[in-house]
Design an enzyme around this catalytic site. Structure first.
Site, short mmCIF file in Angstrom:
data_model
loop_
_atom_site.label_atom_id
_atom_site.label_comp_id
_atom_site.label_asym_id
_atom_site.label_seq_id
_atom_site.Cartn_x
_atom_site.Cartn_y
_atom_site.Cartn_z
N CYS A 35 0.30 1.95 12.85
CA CYS A 35 -1.12 2.31 12.86
C CYS A 35 -1.68 2.03 14.24
CB CYS A 35 -1.90 1.56 11.77
SG CYS A 35 -1.74 -0.23 11.82
N GLY A 91 0.80 -1.21 0.00
CA GLY A 91 0.00 0.00 0.00
C GLY A 91 0.83 1.27 0.00
#
Length: 403
Positions: free
Chosen positions: A354, A237
């Site tokens: 994250c 990503g």
């Protein structure tokens, strides 16, 4: 809303696999949606969104329903009944819903909503840890934000198009979007839809990527022509975003310990028109040693608890355990110590997670800087992104410079 038996039963089957068999919610929903080709987009949307909603509020609904794991099929229908009653949906005259105590459900909801661990449907240990780490006020706001349904955010692939051009193409495909201030390559979908079926996605004109996640690659401050290493690349990503920022110039080396993820990265890179990226499987420490002091820029998007992305992965609340936090913190320390050696003198490294937990973020960076491995590095900038403040996923980023 009228409930249809085949859709409700499909939802119950999905919950049974997620709650009792430990299956991942996204994979389970994906599999269940393939069971009946006659289901339209609205039917599929009901199954997916209802399943995720009940997973998100599992503890609260189970407490109101008075059921405990392992959940029988009858228990799951009781949980479903709680979901329906709290949304004002009339229960059909099915035997599975006979005797549902509607008034008691509403009263119990009002009572439990005064207690954060039930209101936000989280384990005791995570509630205590969050409050201790972030403070009562921020944690209360943050966990409430992390229980909201995530919006669909797209990242424009600037190797193939511009934001305005993509917006027009999507509109022609009946996908209405809007720009987001402060996020130059982001578009927000006005209404949830299956964007993966869009011709623009298949042509590689965009990727689905949360707005907060889109801040990580630019934080590395790369330039076309750099030698960049994405050392925990996964399925790519952020690698794809890095390649776009590099304008396909220089060299991007994507590393990971899982070859299957790198295979997926290659497939996505072809669709995105990425030409400057090479993948390399980390099958031994030799891979890292051969890259000592080679990287102009290094991205370490390390494994973490994922507490910042609970909006997207609500089942993680129940899979996450205190011992995993301890293990992943040690993994992060090892990655920082060993992988930082790939940065050349004068080069830059970004450490990112994250997670919203200080133990995985600023504490890790400070400990690294005080260690022998980090003595040549200095902290240039760090940024904590909270869902309650930004409206997107929770992230942490720290940019370090090697002297």
């Amino acid at each position: 809303m009228r409930l249809h038996k085949n859709l409700v039963f499909a939802t119950i089957s999905a919950l049974e696999d997620i709650f009792n068999q430990g299956q991942l919610a996204d994979k389970t929903v994906e599999r269940v949606l393939k069971q009946d080709k006659r289901w339209g987009s609205r039917d599929r949307g009901f199954i997916a969104e209802t399943t995720y909603d009940i997973v998100r509020w599992k503890r609260l609904y189970a407490k109101i329903a008075g059921v405990r794991p392992p959940y029988s099929r009858e228990d799951l229908f009781r949980v479903f009944a709680v979901w329906a009653v709290l949304r004002g949906i009339s229960l059909p005259d099915w035997k599975q819903f006979s005797g549902t105590p509607v008034r008691r459900i509403k009263g119990k909801f009002d009572e439990l909503s005064r207690i954060r661990k039930y209101r936000e449907s989280i384990p005791d240990w995570l509630d205590s840890l969050g409050a201790k780490t972030l403070g009562e006020e921020l944690w209360t706001a943050e966990i409430a934000a992390l229980n909201q349904q995530a919006e669909v955010i797209l990242r424009v692939n600037t190797l193939k198009t511009t934001r305005s051009e993509l917006q027009q193409l999507l509109a022609a495909d009946k996908l209405e979007t809007e720009t987001i201030k402060g996020y130059p390559n982001a578009l927000r979908l006005k209404k949830r839809a299956n964007v993966f079926a869009s011709p623009t996605f298949k042509a590689g004109l965009f990727e689905v990527q949360d707005a907060a996640s889109q801040l990580v690659a630019p934080f590395l401050q790369i330039s076309p022509g750099d030698f960049v290493i994405d050392a925990c690349a996964g399925a790519g990503g952020k690698s794809l975003h890095l390649a776009a920022l590099m304008e396909n110039k220089g060299q991007l080396l994507a590393l990971d310990i899982y070859p299957g993820k790198l295979k997926e990265l290659k497939r996505r890179a072809r669709r995105n028109g990425v030409h400057n990226t090479e993948t390399r499987h980390i099958d031994s420490q030799k891979v890292i040693k051969k890259l000592t002091q080679r990287a102009d820029k290094l991205l370490l998007d390390v494994p973490c608890t994922g507490t910042g992305v609970l909006r997207r992965n609500p089942d993680a609340k129940w899979k996450l355990q205190p011992e995993f936090l301890d293990r992943v913190i040690q993994t992060q320390k090892t990655i920082l110590r060993d992988y930082s050696k790939m940065v050349k003198k004068g080069g830059t490294m970004v450490y990112a997670t994250c997670s919203i937990l200080r133990q995985e973020n600023s504490d890790q960076v400070q400990e690294f800087l005080q260690s022998d491995a980090g003595e040549e590095f200095s902290l240039e900038e760090e940024q904590s992104i909270f869902a309650s403040e930004a409206g997107f996923d929770g992230f942490y980023m720290a940019r370090l410079k090697r002297k």
